[in-house]
Structures are given as structure tokens and as C-alpha cells.
Design an enzyme around this catalytic site. Structure first.
Site, PDB file in Angstrom:
ATOM      1  N   TYR A 170       0.823  -1.200   0.000  1.00 34.89           N
ATOM      2  CA  TYR A 170       0.000   0.000   0.000  1.00 34.89           C
ATOM      3  C   TYR A 170       0.861   1.255   0.000  1.00 34.89           C
ATOM      4  CZ  TYR A 170      -5.035   0.580   0.439  1.00 34.89           C
ATOM      5  OH  TYR A 170      -6.361   0.743   0.177  1.00 34.89           O
ATOM      6  N   LYS A 191       7.052  26.853 -15.700  1.00 35.80           N
ATOM      7  CA  LYS A 191       7.968  27.605 -14.852  1.00 35.80           C
ATOM      8  C   LYS A 191       9.159  26.722 -14.485  1.00 35.80           C
ATOM      9  CE  LYS A 191       6.723  31.294 -13.567  1.00 35.80           C
ATOM     10  NZ  LYS A 191       6.975  32.577 -14.303  1.00 35.80           N
ATOM     11  N   LYS A 237      11.654  27.509 -12.151  1.00 37.85           N
ATOM     12  CA  LYS A 237      12.376  27.824 -10.902  1.00 37.85           C
ATOM     13  C   LYS A 237      12.621  26.599 -10.015  1.00 37.85           C
ATOM     14  CE  LYS A 237      13.487  31.474  -9.129  1.00 37.85           C
ATOM     15  NZ  LYS A 237      14.693  32.143  -9.606  1.00 37.85           N
ATOM     16  N   CYS A 241      -1.090 -17.392  -6.994  1.00 37.37           N
ATOM     17  CA  CYS A 241      -0.557 -17.591  -5.636  1.00 37.37           C
ATOM     18  C   CYS A 241      -1.699 -17.728  -4.627  1.00 37.37           C
ATOM     19  CB  CYS A 241       0.418 -16.486  -5.270  1.00 37.37           C
ATOM     20  SG  CYS A 241       1.595 -17.048  -4.034  1.00 37.37           S
ATOM     21  N   HIS A 287       4.027 -16.611  -9.497  1.00 40.89           N
ATOM     22  CA  HIS A 287       3.519 -15.315  -9.964  1.00 40.89           C
ATOM     23  C   HIS A 287       3.833 -15.136 -11.454  1.00 40.89           C
ATOM     24  CE1 HIS A 287       2.337 -13.425  -6.130  1.00 40.89           C
ATOM     25  NE2 HIS A 287       3.213 -14.271  -5.624  1.00 40.89           N
ATOM     26  N   GLU A 312       2.884 -13.044 -13.505  1.00 42.65           N
ATOM     27  CA  GLU A 312       3.023 -11.641 -13.935  1.00 42.65           C
ATOM     28  C   GLU A 312       4.476 -11.164 -13.900  1.00 42.65           C
ATOM     29  OE1 GLU A 312       1.809 -12.712 -11.113  1.00 42.65           O
ATOM     30  OE2 GLU A 312       2.062 -11.294  -9.447  1.00 42.65           O
TER      31      GLU A 312
END
Ligand code: GLN
Length: 621
Positions: free
Chosen positions: A102, A240, A242, A441, A571, A573
Site C-alpha cells: 500500500y 515555470k 524555478k 498464488c 507469480h 506476472e
């Protein structure tokens, strides 16, 4: 003494730095511990052999240093140079294993089992290269190493100091990576990404170490990049500079003169702003890059090339002689085919639901997001992804209502009880409603629990993670098994493992007929071996297993029973890459398309990824 190329280096005309022996390291006897200039180097290290590109953020963090660094590294890799990235984190944790997704985004597990942060995933995907422990360092690792050595009396009576000892340990890590970053051999360029921003307390010693490194390595060997941010307040309607100026000044106060400036911005950075920053930072406009918002990060390498950044880097680091133009053309053509597919119109439309715990924070599942994107490009699909928290799914009816909104659902990994019962109901709904399902998983474990409860009729079946007293512990922790496997220290099974794929299964067809694959794990619990025979007798297929031990790694339902129902203890992914999407995700998206377009399974693309259901169901609710 002339430098020679490392064995196997493809470009033999490598030019050494003018006279490395005249460099700082040699002059001061810098590996002598009694010297004030103590700066240890690995045995056999040759300054100038490996170059360093250092990316440091200014103004604020989270601007995409990893994306910039990996895109530039890719440009050089495509030219035939070997590259090794390293991320330097300022926090005191030893790795990212204990960080809350998180707060910090997902934990990305490397092949060698190191738990790192999601930026390492960006490097692996953009570079299409496996990384390991050497590519990730935290302040916690550096201090631990120093303090342990101090206790062993390793500093011979000296007071142990931030400089030279802590900075020395940092330089040592970088040089070790330089010597081994090309599959154990010296690499051409190390890309260093410093976490946080210039001016942070916690990364100050990294910036100091890099300043020293640049001095010691000598000219043409280190290039500093400042990544900065151009504000564009809507109230003014103009850019900008700066904040960027002040941020870069902060870096210069630390003794680092940037050679290149990358400007993050909403819109392309104007010439006027570039000129202003140039004047205040001593960096010519041709060495500035507008890194404005784009539809996809994958177009950044080409944008950098168009801006001439690659030529600037090659000149600054004297790398032109190492370039392989033929390889560059080939790699560019492949990548451009991918980016044009990315931009092309998508013919198929599907909706995928990800039923997890951290639904409000997509960074917690960054790799799943990416894996879906890779499939979307490969299959020409426009995929709407919805992230849902399952904590309030209290009935099967509600679960059915929810999952039938999607063409496919994913139950991702996770820890802790919250949302688990809701996930079990959603998996049951996906099974009964024949919605394509991929369990990852915890999602795999939940599928086993669901099957045991609702197909075998074991109403109290559970994982001992959530109900230690259950009479049907279908998922449990098996420390003895881990001991056999040689899992050290922690209790999690981490990193790359072989998975033996069962013949004639959906898994085998997805993996193109392979009899084994290698995937990455991060789990503590697994299918209890004592329960396997009953699960199998009930119709659950374990199509991927550990090569030796009874550890179940892939499950599926027969295609006659369900169009696409598969789960992985690993996993998937983590191993999906833009040009080689992970097959279990490809199968899910293809099955999702086939649900909306029955003809899809008959197309060439569809046939590769969807197996047609042809006989009566063998598993019923
Ligand atoms: N909590 C489960 C376990 O430890 C699953 C972990 C995961 O999904 N990464 O085995």
C-alpha cells in the site's frame, strides 16, 4: 598498460581511457587501508573498462527515474552494449520483502529470490533482462556489511566513518557490478538509479560516493543525469523552471555537475524553459530531454533517440567504437513493431476484473497491470481492467452478479484474511458461470479451498494460514518440505523454480508443448500433499508440479468442464515481457475475447490460445 577486452566481448576495438594508471586510484595507493584516500576496488578492476550513467532526481520523487534510466539503458543495449542497472535505496530495510504494498507498491521478486521494489520490474521488462541481488542495494545492506565487518575487527583499529568506509562500500558494490554485470563478465555500462531526490538525508552518502567514483574513474567514464520537474500551474498557463533550477542547484551543491538533464513535464518542454535551465546549470540545450507525459512509456527510447540523447551519451563516454549498428537496426525494428501495435486500433474489446485486496492502489499490482497490457497489444484487444475489493462479497448471488460483469477474472496474490471469503465466493461464481479465471498464488490457493468446499463437500476446508484448526487443511505450511528444498533463513519460498508440466493439459498447450517452465515464487503455504489424492479424484487437475517434491504449482479444470480455469502457485506476472507476454495471461485474455466473440477461437490467433470445449462437463457444482 593497455587494457584488453573481457573475454567474449563482441566489439574488439574497445578504446581504453587515455592512461588509467595515472588515475586517482593508482596515484594514491587507494586500496591501502592506511591511506586517507582508501577506496577499495575488486581484484582485477580496470578503470575505464565499464562506464557509469548515474540518474539522480531533483524537485520530487516519483517522476520516473527508473523509466528514464531503463529507456536509456535499452537504447544502448540495442546498440550491442552490455548494460547492468542498479537501484540504490536510501531506506534501512535490507530488502523490500517487509514493505507494505500500500505504501511502496508491489514487491517484485527476482529470479535469485531477492524481494525488491517495482522499479526492478520496469528494468526487467524494458531491457528484457533478468536481474539479481547485485542490481539492488539498500542503506540497510550497506550498514549491515560495515557493522558486521567492524565487529570482526575488519578495520584494523581505525575509526569507521561515513567517508571513506560507507562511501567505499558503495563504490565497491558498483565496481563489482561493473565486473560481473554481463552474465558474470564485465559489462559496458552500469546504470545507477539513486532513490529519492538530491537533498534527502538518507541518500546523501550515495551521491557523495558517486561524486568520488566519478573523480576516481577519470574523465569520459561517468555521466550524471539530473531528472527534474517543470511546473505548469494552471493559474499561469505557462511552464515555470524555478523549482527545477533550485533542485539542480541542490545537486551541484553536493559537488555533482550534471551532464544531461531530463525534464519531466505535462506538456513538451518549451525552448525558452530549456534555455533558462541550461544557463543556470551549465548543461547545453542539446543535452536536455523533454520527458513529457505520453500515452505509453514504451515510446520513450525512440523519443530519446530522436532527441539525439544516445549520440550525446556515446560521445561523452567515448563509447562509439563499441556500437554494433546491425544489431541496433534489428532490435529497433522489433521494438517499433511492438510500439506501432500499441498505438494501432484494437479490434477486440473485453473487460477483466482483478479481485484483490488493494483495489484502490494499482501500484500494489503493477506487474499484473503490465502483463495484461502485454497481452492486449499481442492480441489486439482493448482491455478495460477493473480492480475490486472482495471484502464485502457476502453471498454467492452477489459474487455471481459481480463476476458476470466481466469476460475474465483474476484473483491475485495476497496475505492476510481480509477479503478471502469473498474471493472464495468469486472463484465459485467464476467456476459455475464459466467465466475465464486465472488464480495467482493466494488466488491459486483460494481455488483449491473453493473446490474442496463446494465440489468435495468439505464445508470447513481452509488454509491453515486463515484457520489453523480446520479438519480439512487443503492448504498448509510444510516446514519440513522447505528444509528438503534448502530454503534458507526466512520461511518463504522465493525466486525462480522449475515447474514440470503435465502432458495433455491446458497448461501444456499454453506453454507451447513445453514439458517444464521456470517461474518465480513467493509463498509460505501450499497444497497439503495428504489432500492431493482426494482433490484429484474429485476432478481437479494439477498440471504443474515441482520436479521432485509433491508441491503443486499449477491447477486447472478440464477444458470440457470450463472454458478457462487455471491457477498458479507462482507469480506469472513477474515474467511477462512486452515482446513475450506470459502464456497464462495470454490464455485468459484470449478466452475472454472468445466469450464475447465465439468465432475468435477459430481465428489463427484464437486457435493458438483457446482450446475448444468439446464434450460434456465432468465437474459439476
Ligand atoms: N499468503 C499465501 C502464502 O503465503 C500466498 C502468498 C502470495 O499470494 N504471494 O502462501
Amino acid at each position: 598498460m593497455p587494457l584488453t577486452d573481457g573475454p567474449g566481448h563482441p566489439n574488439q576495438q574497445f578504446e581504453p581511457a587515455p592512461d588509467p594508471t595515472a588515475g586517482f586510484l593508482a596515484q594514491f595507493g587507494a586500496s591501502d587501508e592506511s591511506s586517507e584516500a582508501f577506496s577499495p576496488t575488486p581484484r582485477g578492476y580496470q578503470p575505464g573498462r565499464t562506464k557509469y550513467v548515474v540518474v539522480i532526481g531533483t524537485v520530487m520523487s516519483g517522476l520516473g527515474k527508473g523509466i528514464f534510466s531503463s529507456s536509456l539503458a535499452k537504447l544502448l543495449k540495442d546498440k550491442g552494449l552490455s548494460v547492468a542497472p542498479i537501484k540504490m535505496e536510501g531506506y534501512l530495510n535490507i530488502d523490500s520483502g517487509t514493505l507494505n504494498p500500500y505504501r511502496h507498491g508491489e514487491v517484485f521478486v527476482l529470479e535469485d529470490g531477492l524481494e525488491t521494489d517495482m522499479d526492478l520490474g520496469t528494468y526487467e521488462r524494458v531491457l528484457n533482462q533478468d536481474l539479481g541481488r547485485r542490481n539492488f542495494v539498500t542503506a540497510g545492506q550497506i550498514y549491515t556489511e560495515i557493522l558486521e565487518r567492524e565487529r570482526r575487527g575488519g578495520y584494523l583499529g581505525r575509526d569507521v566513518q561515513m567517508i571513506p568506509h560507507v562511501t567505499g562500500a558503495v563504490k565497491m558494490r558498483l565496481r563489482e557490478l561493473a565486473m560481473t554485470g554481463n552474465a558474470g563478465k564485465p559489462c559496458d555500462v552500469v546504470f545507477v538509479e539513486v532513490g529519492g531526490t538530491a537533498g534527502d538525508y538518507e541518500n546523501g552518502f550515495y551521491i557523495e560516493a558517486l561524486r568520488e567514483l566519478a573523480f576516481e574513474e577519470g574523465p569520459e567514464n561517468c555521466c550524471f543525469v539530473a531528472l527534474t520537474y517543470i511546473l505548469e500551474p494552471s493559474i499561469l498557463g505557462e511552464q515555470k523552471s524555478k523549482a527545477a533550477q533550485l533542485g539542480i542547484k541542490r545537486l551541484m551543491e553536493a559537488g555533482v555537475q550534471p551532464h544531461l538533464i531530463a525534464c519531466r513535464a505535462k506538456n513538451p518542454v518549451t525552448e525558452k524553459v530549456m534555455q533558462k535551465i541550461s544557463m543556470f546549470s551549465n548543461v547545453p540545450v542539446k543535452r536536455m530531454f523533454s520527458m513529457h507525459d505520453r500515452a505509453s512509456i514504451y515510446t520513450i527510447p525512440d523519443a530519446m533517440r530522436d532527441a539525439g540523447l544516445d549520440r550525446e551519451i556515446l560521445s561523452m563516454l567515448n563509447l562509439h567504437p563499441r556500437v554494433n549498428a546491425v544489431q541496433e537496426d534489428r532490435e529497433r525494428a522489433k521494438w517499433n513493431a511492438f510500439t506501432s501495435q500499441l498505438a494501432a486500433a484494437r479490434t477486440h474489446k473485453v473487460k477483466i476484473g482483478v479481485l484483490g485486496k488493494y483495489a484502490s492502489l494499482r501500484d500494489a499490482y503493477a506487474s499484473i497491470d503490465k502483463a495484461i497490457e502485454h497481452c492486449a497489444v499481442a492480441l489486439g484487444a482493448e482491455i478495460e481492467v477493473e480492480w475490486l475489493d472482495t471484502s464485502d462479497v457476502e453471498t454467492l448471488a452477489r459474487a455471481k452478479e459481480l463476476v458476470t460483469r466481466f469476460d475474465g477474472v483474476i484473483v491475485p496474490g495476497g496475505f492476510g484474511m481480509r477479503g478471502v471469503e469473498g474471493k472464495i465466493r468469486c472463484v465459485q461464481a467464476a467456476r459455475l458461470e464459466r467465466i475465464p479465471f486465472l488464480g495467482i498464488c493466494l488466488g491459486f490457493q483460494v481455488a483449491v479451498i473453493e473446490f474442496a468446499r463446494n465440489v468435495l463437500g468439505w464445508a470447513d476446508a481452509h488454509s491453515t494460514e486463515f484457520d489453523p484448526a480446520t479438519k480439512h487443511p487443503v492448504i498448509s505450511e510444510l516446514p519440513d518440505q522447505k528444509k528438503i528444498e534448502g530454503i534458507m533463513g526466512g520461511t518463504m519460498r522465493l525466486g525462480g523454480q522449475d515447474v514440470v508440466i503435465e502432458k495433455g493439459t491446458l497448461a501444456q498447450s499454453l506453454f507451447g508443448g513445453a514439458d517444464h517452465v521456470r517461474e518465480r515464487f513467493r509463498h509460505r503455504y501450499e497444497v497439503d500433499p495428504a489432500q492431493i489424492p482426494a482433490l484429484v479424484a474429485g476432478g481437479l487437475v494439477f498440471s504443474g508440479r515441482h520436479p521432485k517434491h509433491p508441491i503443486m504449482q499449477v491447477l486447472e479444470l478440464p477444458v470440457q468442464a470450463h472454458p478457462y480455469f487455471i491457477g498458479a502457485q507462482f507469480h506469472p506476472e513477474l515474467t511477462s515481457r512486452p515482446l513475450t507476454p506470459q502464456p497464462m495471461f495470454m490464455g485468459l485474455v484470449a478466452a475472454a475475447i472468445a466469450r464475447r466473440e465465439p468465432g475468435f477461437a477459430q481465428t489463427e490467433l484464437g486457435r493458438r490460445w483457446v482450446r475448444s470445449a468439446n464434450s460434456a462437463a465432468t465437474v459439476t457444482a
